[in-house]
Write a protein that holds these residues in place. Structure first.
Motif, PDB file in Angstrom:
ATOM      1  N   LYS A  95     -48.552  29.231  47.448  1.00 56.59           N
ATOM      2  CA  LYS A  95     -49.721  29.366  48.301  1.00 56.59           C
ATOM      3  C   LYS A  95     -50.838  28.526  47.707  1.00 56.59           C
ATOM      4  N   THR A  96     -51.657  27.943  48.568  1.00 58.67           N
ATOM      5  CA  THR A  96     -52.716  27.051  48.087  1.00 58.67           C
ATOM      6  C   THR A  96     -54.049  27.384  48.740  1.00 58.67           C
ATOM      7  N   ILE A 142     -60.250  34.777  47.997  1.00 58.43           N
ATOM      8  CA  ILE A 142     -58.867  34.315  47.868  1.00 58.43           C
ATOM      9  C   ILE A 142     -57.958  35.463  47.436  1.00 58.43           C
ATOM     10  N   MET A 143     -58.448  36.302  46.559  1.00 56.00           N
ATOM     11  CA  MET A 143     -57.649  37.456  46.132  1.00 56.00           C
ATOM     12  C   MET A 143     -57.431  38.439  47.282  1.00 56.00           C
ATOM     13  N   ASP A 144     -58.404  38.530  48.180  1.00 57.76           N
ATOM     14  CA  ASP A 144     -58.232  39.383  49.359  1.00 57.76           C
ATOM     15  C   ASP A 144     -57.248  38.768  50.354  1.00 57.76           C
ATOM     16  N   LYS A 145     -57.265  37.447  50.436  1.00 64.84           N
ATOM     17  CA  LYS A 145     -56.367  36.741  51.349  1.00 64.84           C
ATOM     18  C   LYS A 145     -54.920  36.785  50.855  1.00 64.84           C
ATOM     19  N   PHE A 146     -54.740  36.562  49.570  1.00 64.58           N
ATOM     20  CA  PHE A 146     -53.404  36.541  48.956  1.00 64.58           C
ATOM     21  C   PHE A 146     -53.362  37.629  47.888  1.00 64.58           C
ATOM     22  N   LYS A 147     -52.955  38.801  48.278  1.00 63.90           N
ATOM     23  CA  LYS A 147     -53.010  39.959  47.384  1.00 63.90           C
ATOM     24  C   LYS A 147     -51.826  39.978  46.412  1.00 63.90           C
ATOM     25  N   ASP A 148     -52.083  40.583  45.258  1.00 64.94           N
ATOM     26  CA  ASP A 148     -51.032  40.850  44.271  1.00 64.94           C
ATOM     27  C   ASP A 148     -50.299  39.584  43.846  1.00 64.94           C
ATOM     28  N   GLU A 149     -51.069  38.561  43.552  1.00 69.50           N
ATOM     29  CA  GLU A 149     -50.514  37.294  43.094  1.00 69.50           C
ATOM     30  C   GLU A 149     -51.111  36.936  41.733  1.00 69.50           C
TER      31      GLU A 149
END
Length: 208
Positions: A95-96, A142-149
């Protein structure tokens, strides 16, 4: 893993945008020799008051605000270096995202000129969201968009770029751009490279 990029002096050299802006102003004023004056002033004294000096030097009958707007909002003639393209191709496995300060339209025009929509899933132009680095907000978005990464931020500016992501537990990579304005600042990222091609090596190491 989410790979997050800065824009200016990270994915491309911002000096190319400067040249593009000066050329656009020269075309607008109908005399491309004005570019030589602005470029000389920029190289000698930096970016301050260049357009005021241009108006004074050539007795131009124009409001400096018009020249500033042309510079900021023109469609830039810029390109992605080969090594940046290689990084972005590699990053397609993950993911970017992108976090970039500056006037929203200016940064969007750069993004479009570089065809970054082919590579970036989630661009954040901080001006549009009423925030800027080093605030936490764009990184939390970004953390909300791509969680648990796991998250990696790649940028060039130790003055403001790495405090927020490090506070949030991200890994950070500083590209010490040899033509960037922050090249002489001491590194405070987890990793530092002087060649873009070395970024891929670090990304491979971090993708455990």
């Amino acid at each position: 893993m989410v790979i997050v990029f800065d824009l200016d002096d990270t994915l491309y050299d911002e000096i190319d945008f400067v040249k593009s802006g000066f050329k656009e102003i020269s075309r607008f004023l109908g005399d491309e020799s004005y570019f030589n004056f602005m470029w000389y002033e920029f190289r000698k004294n930096g970016s301050g008051k260049i357009f005021d000096k241009l108006i004074e030097k050539f007795s131009l009958d124009i409001d400096v605000k018009i020249l500033i707007d042309i510079y900021r909002f023109h469609k830039p003639d810029i390109f992605l270096p080969k090594d940046s393209l290689e990084i972005l191709e590699y990053a397609k496995k993950f993911k970017t995202a992108l976090i970039s300060d500056g006037f929203y339209i200016t940064q969007q025009n750069k993004f479009d000129a570089l065809n970054l929509s082919n590579f970036i899933d989630y661009p954040i132009f901080t001006h549009f969201y009423h925030t800027k680095k080093p605030e936490l907000k764009p990184f939390k978005m970004i953390m909300d968009k791509f969680k648990d990464e796991s998250y990696i931020y790649i940028s060039d500016n130790p003055k403001k770029d790495f405090f927020a992501p490090k506070k949030l537990g991200w890994k950070t990579i500083r590209y010490k751009n040899p033509v960037g304005i922050y090249r002489n600042y001491e590194n405070n990222a987890h990793f530092e490279v002087e060649k873009r091609s070395d970024i891929i090596k670090i990304l491979k190491e971090l993708n455990v």
